[in-house]
Every structure is written in structure tokens, then in C-alpha cells.
Design a protein around this motif. Structure first.
Motif, PDB file in Angstrom:
ATOM      1  N   LYS A  45     -45.988 -21.850  -4.349  1.00  0.00           N
ATOM      2  CA  LYS A  45     -45.481 -23.205  -4.104  1.00  0.00           C
ATOM      3  C   LYS A  45     -44.894 -23.318  -2.703  1.00  0.00           C
ATOM      4  O   LYS A  45     -45.154 -24.287  -1.971  1.00  0.00           O
ATOM      5  CB  LYS A  45     -44.413 -23.548  -5.143  1.00  0.00           C
ATOM      6  CG  LYS A  45     -43.811 -24.949  -5.004  1.00  0.00           C
ATOM      7  CD  LYS A  45     -42.415 -25.027  -5.576  1.00  0.00           C
ATOM      8  CE  LYS A  45     -41.420 -24.340  -4.661  1.00  0.00           C
ATOM      9  NZ  LYS A  45     -40.007 -24.503  -5.088  1.00  0.00           N
ATOM     10  N   ILE A  46     -44.095 -22.318  -2.307  1.00  0.00           N
ATOM     11  CA  ILE A  46     -43.499 -22.318  -0.971  1.00  0.00           C
ATOM     12  C   ILE A  46     -44.600 -22.286   0.086  1.00  0.00           C
ATOM     13  O   ILE A  46     -44.559 -23.042   1.070  1.00  0.00           O
ATOM     14  CB  ILE A  46     -42.562 -21.094  -0.814  1.00  0.00           C
ATOM     15  CG1 ILE A  46     -41.315 -21.266  -1.692  1.00  0.00           C
ATOM     16  CG2 ILE A  46     -42.148 -20.921   0.654  1.00  0.00           C
ATOM     17  CD1 ILE A  46     -40.427 -20.034  -1.741  1.00  0.00           C
ATOM     18  N   TYR A  64     -47.790 -23.210  -0.206  1.00  0.00           N
ATOM     19  CA  TYR A  64     -48.561 -24.455  -0.232  1.00  0.00           C
ATOM     20  C   TYR A  64     -47.791 -25.591   0.450  1.00  0.00           C
ATOM     21  O   TYR A  64     -48.366 -26.366   1.224  1.00  0.00           O
ATOM     22  CB  TYR A  64     -48.874 -24.836  -1.686  1.00  0.00           C
ATOM     23  CG  TYR A  64     -49.575 -26.159  -1.828  1.00  0.00           C
ATOM     24  CD1 TYR A  64     -50.943 -26.300  -1.591  1.00  0.00           C
ATOM     25  CD2 TYR A  64     -48.857 -27.315  -2.190  1.00  0.00           C
ATOM     26  CE1 TYR A  64     -51.582 -27.527  -1.709  1.00  0.00           C
ATOM     27  CE2 TYR A  64     -49.482 -28.540  -2.312  1.00  0.00           C
ATOM     28  CZ  TYR A  64     -50.842 -28.645  -2.074  1.00  0.00           C
ATOM     29  OH  TYR A  64     -51.461 -29.841  -2.186  1.00  0.00           O
ATOM     30  N   THR A  65     -46.492 -25.667   0.175  1.00  0.00           N
ATOM     31  CA  THR A  65     -45.665 -26.731   0.755  1.00  0.00           C
ATOM     32  C   THR A  65     -45.671 -26.667   2.274  1.00  0.00           C
ATOM     33  O   THR A  65     -45.781 -27.691   2.960  1.00  0.00           O
ATOM     34  CB  THR A  65     -44.212 -26.621   0.241  1.00  0.00           C
ATOM     35  OG1 THR A  65     -44.218 -26.734  -1.181  1.00  0.00           O
ATOM     36  CG2 THR A  65     -43.346 -27.719   0.832  1.00  0.00           C
ATOM     37  N   HIS A  66     -45.586 -25.460   2.833  1.00  0.00           N
ATOM     38  CA  HIS A  66     -45.546 -25.300   4.283  1.00  0.00           C
ATOM     39  C   HIS A  66     -46.920 -25.496   4.928  1.00  0.00           C
ATOM     40  O   HIS A  66     -47.020 -26.087   6.001  1.00  0.00           O
ATOM     41  CB  HIS A  66     -44.993 -23.926   4.655  1.00  0.00           C
ATOM     42  CG  HIS A  66     -43.493 -23.853   4.582  1.00  0.00           C
ATOM     43  ND1 HIS A  66     -42.685 -23.980   5.678  1.00  0.00           N
ATOM     44  CD2 HIS A  66     -42.667 -23.677   3.524  1.00  0.00           C
ATOM     45  CE1 HIS A  66     -41.424 -23.875   5.317  1.00  0.00           C
ATOM     46  NE2 HIS A  66     -41.383 -23.686   4.018  1.00  0.00           N
ATOM     47  N   LEU A  67     -47.954 -25.013   4.273  1.00  0.00           N
ATOM     48  CA  LEU A  67     -49.276 -25.083   4.877  1.00  0.00           C
ATOM     49  C   LEU A  67     -49.883 -26.474   4.814  1.00  0.00           C
ATOM     50  O   LEU A  67     -50.799 -26.802   5.573  1.00  0.00           O
ATOM     51  CB  LEU A  67     -50.232 -24.084   4.193  1.00  0.00           C
ATOM     52  CG  LEU A  67     -49.878 -22.595   4.408  1.00  0.00           C
ATOM     53  CD1 LEU A  67     -50.874 -21.703   3.667  1.00  0.00           C
ATOM     54  CD2 LEU A  67     -49.868 -22.255   5.905  1.00  0.00           C
ATOM     55  N   THR A  68     -49.368 -27.330   3.914  1.00  0.00           N
ATOM     56  CA  THR A  68     -49.894 -28.677   3.795  1.00  0.00           C
ATOM     57  C   THR A  68     -48.940 -29.697   4.401  1.00  0.00           C
ATOM     58  O   THR A  68     -49.206 -30.869   4.340  1.00  0.00           O
ATOM     59  CB  THR A  68     -50.154 -29.041   2.327  1.00  0.00           C
ATOM     60  OG1 THR A  68     -48.951 -28.879   1.560  1.00  0.00           O
ATOM     61  CG2 THR A  68     -51.244 -28.161   1.753  1.00  0.00           C
TER      62      THR A  68
END
Length: 202
Positions: free
Chosen positions: A195-196, A198-202
């Protein structure tokens, strides 16, 4: 004269609510991981619960401070790698927990009673908060004194959520002992890491 005072009071309340919402958001990973720890503990060992909760609160408060202090010098490095470090730590612990779910108890690495495990979890769940320190610089927190209230709120909320998470984990861990809490906990930790990331990469 009364209107400007009322406006300033309302603005201060809004700032406080914003800080509380931010603190709750940061504390959710602590809460989830604490539930895993509680499920493994199986009983209320208050020394362990308070120690884990204190470390979670401490690191959640310290990481934004480090991000704030290092913004001028290492902002690009923090933003580029903090999520990868958090993901790697959580994935490492999660994979170890999944493996240990099928090992004899005396051979297991993940033990919430051990200070090493507690510190590793506290670091892994708080690294993402480094970016919050960077955002503080951009939202008017230009002095160390101005950071006192936000850091206290973040630390206390994480501390309280960690205690609640441990107690809930102990309760549900007793009910679902046959479901291997280490296996479920390992999957949860890997999920938080993803989740961490994904949140940063998107």
C-alpha cells in the motif's frame, strides 16, 4: 474586534482537526501491526504492550521531525527512497512471519516481546512519516517550536492506537488461534508495504 478573534479561534480549531486527522492516518499502520502483535501475544502483558506502543508513538513523532530537519539537505533522497525502505522492511518481516507460522515456536524470529522486533516494526511503520515533515515546511511550520504540538499529537495518537490494537489483537487472537496469527500477520505486513509503495508510485 470580536469577529477577527472568532475567526482566529475557528482557524486554530480547524488546524487542530487537520492535525488530528493526520495523526489518525499515520497511526493506522501502527494500529494494524499492533493487532498482529497482540494476536501473537495471546494475553495482556502490559509491559510489552506499553513498550511497543511507546516505541510506535516515539518513532511516528520523530520521523516527521527528521524529515523537517533534513528537508533542505536530503529532501530529494527522502522522497525518492522512503517508500522503498518501508516496503522492504515490512516485506522482510512479513515473509519471515509467514515462514515461521509453519515452524516450531522455539525457532521463530518474530517475537513481539523482543526489543529488536519492536524497534524494527516501529521503524518500518514510521518511515513513511518522513514525508510529513517535508509537508510541514510547506505549510508554515518554519520553527522547531511550531512543531511541538503536531509532533505531540502524532506521538500520542499513535501510542493510544497501538494500545487499542494490541488489546483487540489479544482478544481476536484467542478466538482465532487455529488460524495462525503469524501467517495472517505476515500477509497484513506485506499488504501495508504494498500500500505504501503503491501510494507513492501513483
Amino acid at each position: 474586534m470580536a469577529f477577527p478573534l472568532l475567526f482566529r479561534t475557528f482557524a486554530a480549531m480547524m488546524d487542530l482537526f487537520d492535525l488530528l486527522f493526520l495523526a489518525v492516518a499515520l497511526a493506522m499502520d501502527c494500529f494494524t501491526v499492533s493487532m498482529v502483535s497482540g494476536a501473537i501475544l495471546q494475553r495482556q502483558v502490559w509491559k510489552v504492550i506499553l513498550q511497543i506502543s511507546f516505541l510506535f508513538g516515539l518513532f511516528q513523532a520523530m520521523m516527521p521531525l527528521l524529515g523537517w530537519l533534513g528537508t533542505t539537505y536530503v529532501q530529494q533522497y527522502i522522497e525518492a527512497y522512503d517508500h522503498w525502505i518501508a516496503f522492504a522492511l515490512l516485506a522482510f518481516i512479513g515473509i519471515r512471519m509467514i515462514r515461521e507460522a509453519f515452524m516450531p515456536e522455539e525457532e521463530r524470529f518474530f517475537n513481539p516481546r523482543k526489543l529488536r522486533t519492536q524497534i524494527l516494526l516501529a521503524i518500518a511503520t514510521s518511515i513513511d512519516a518522513l514525508a510529513v515533515g517535508i509537508s510541514f515546511v510547506c505549510t508554515g511550520y518554519h520553527t522547531l517550536r511550531s512543531l511541538t504540538l503536531p509532533l505531540w499529537i502524532i506521538g500520542i495518537v499513535s501510542f493510544v492506537f497501538a494500545i487499542i490494537g494490541n488489546l483487540l489483537g489479544i482478544r481476536f487472537g484467542k478466538i482465532g488461534k487455529r488460524f495462525k496469527p503469524e501467517l495472517i500477520g505476515g500477509l497484513i505486513l506485506i499488504g501495508i508495504g504494498c500500500k505504501i509503495l503503491y501510494t507513492h508510485l501513483t
